[in-house]
Design a protein around this motif. Structure first.
Motif, PDB file in Angstrom:
ATOM      1  N   GLY A 159      -4.477   9.930 -64.384  1.00  0.00           N
ATOM      2  CA  GLY A 159      -5.580   9.078 -64.208  1.00  0.00           C
ATOM      3  C   GLY A 159      -5.392   7.454 -63.461  1.00  0.00           C
ATOM      4  O   GLY A 159      -5.953   6.961 -62.653  1.00  0.00           O
ATOM      5  N   LEU A 160      -4.112   7.022 -63.913  1.00  0.00           N
ATOM      6  CA  LEU A 160      -3.750   5.733 -63.436  1.00  0.00           C
ATOM      7  C   LEU A 160      -3.261   6.057 -61.762  1.00  0.00           C
ATOM      8  O   LEU A 160      -3.843   5.321 -61.253  1.00  0.00           O
ATOM      9  CB  LEU A 160      -2.490   5.167 -64.109  1.00  0.00           C
ATOM     10  N   ALA A 161      -2.794   7.142 -61.606  1.00  0.00           N
ATOM     11  CA  ALA A 161      -2.375   7.468 -60.218  1.00  0.00           C
ATOM     12  C   ALA A 161      -3.515   7.747 -59.288  1.00  0.00           C
ATOM     13  O   ALA A 161      -3.742   7.185 -58.274  1.00  0.00           O
ATOM     14  CB  ALA A 161      -1.509   8.594 -60.252  1.00  0.00           C
ATOM     15  N   SER A 162      -4.587   8.376 -59.846  1.00  0.00           N
ATOM     16  CA  SER A 162      -5.817   8.771 -59.249  1.00  0.00           C
ATOM     17  C   SER A 162      -6.482   7.489 -58.892  1.00  0.00           C
ATOM     18  O   SER A 162      -6.905   7.165 -57.680  1.00  0.00           O
ATOM     19  CB  SER A 162      -6.656   9.853 -60.051  1.00  0.00           C
ATOM     20  N   ALA A 163      -6.706   6.818 -59.730  1.00  0.00           N
ATOM     21  CA  ALA A 163      -7.496   5.375 -59.630  1.00  0.00           C
ATOM     22  C   ALA A 163      -6.698   4.412 -58.491  1.00  0.00           C
ATOM     23  O   ALA A 163      -7.513   3.825 -57.721  1.00  0.00           O
ATOM     24  CB  ALA A 163      -7.776   4.603 -61.017  1.00  0.00           C
TER      25      ALA A 163
END
Length: 184
Positions: A147-151
Motif C-alpha cells: 500500500g505504501l509503495a502503491s501510494a
C-alpha cells in the motif's frame, strides 16, 4: 614563457577568481500549504513517518510482539535480528519526515526510492509467507508495504503536481525546464 625558464603562474594581483555559479533556490513552503493535492501528499508522508517510527520502536523495544505473525515462538537470534534492523526503519521514518522540508525535485526522488524499496518488500514478504513459518496475519505486513509503495507510485505517476507546494517551486521548475530545453 615556460619553455624559456619563465613561470607559468601569474602574479597574485592578476589572478581573477570567479565565484561559483549558483542556482536560484526556491523557498520551501510550509507543510500542509499549497494546493489540495500537495496537502494530501503531506498527510500521507506524515502518516508514513509516524507508522515507520512506531514500527521501528516495536522492533527495538518489544521484538517479541512479532510472534503475533509467526506460527511458532521466535528464537532469541530472530529477536536480535529484528532489533538490528530497527535503526534502518527509524531511518526510513526519519527520511519521510525530512522530505517534508525538501523542495519538490528532492521529494520526488525520495518518493521514487520509497516506491522501489517498499515495492521490493512485497515479493520478499510473499516468499517468506510461502515458507509456512508465518500465519495469515503476516499478510497484513505485505499489504502495508504494498500500500505504501502503491501510494508513492500514484503520486509520482498521476499527481506529480502534489510535490509542489507553492508558486516559487513551480517557477523554479519552469526555469530549470527552460534551461535544459535551451541547452538542447
Amino acid at each position: 614563457p615556460p619553455w624559456r625558464g619563465g613561470s607559468r603562474l601569474k602574479p597574485a594581483s592578476s589572478v581573477v577568481v570567479a565565484a561559483p555559479a549558483r542556482r536560484p533556490h526556491a523557498m520551501v513552503e510550509a507543510v500542509f500549504t499549497g494546493p489540495s493535492a500537495s496537502k494530501q501528499l503531506d498527510l500521507f508522508v506524515v502518516m508514513h513517518s509516524v507508522c515507520a517510527v512506531s514500527f521501528a520502536s516495536l522492533m527495538l523495544f518489544t521484538p517479541q510482539c512479532f510472534e503475533l505473525f509467526s506460527n511458532e515462538p521466535l528464537p532469541e537470534i530472530s529477536m536480535d535480528s529484528i532489533r538490528w534492523a530497527s535503526p534502518f526503519v527509524f531511518g526510513f521514518g526519519g527520511l519521510a519526515a525530512l522530505s517534508l522540508q525538501m523542495r519538490s525535485r528532492e521529494r520526488m526522488l525520495v518518493a521514487r526510492m520509497y516506491s522501489c524499496a517498499l515495492g521490493m518488500a512485497v515479493p520478499v514478504g510473499c516468499y517468506v509467507q510461502s515458507t509456512g513459518r508465518w500465519n495469515a496475519m503476516h499478510a497484513a505486513n505485505i499489504a502495508l508495504f504494498g500500500g505504501l509503495a502503491s501510494a508513492y507510485l500514484y503520486f509520482l505517476q498521476f499527481s506529480p503536481e502534489s510535490f509542489c507546494r507553492g508558486k516559487e517551486e513551480t517557477d523554479e521548475r519552469k526555469m530549470t525546464a527552460k534551461a535544459f530545453s535551451a541547452a538542447d
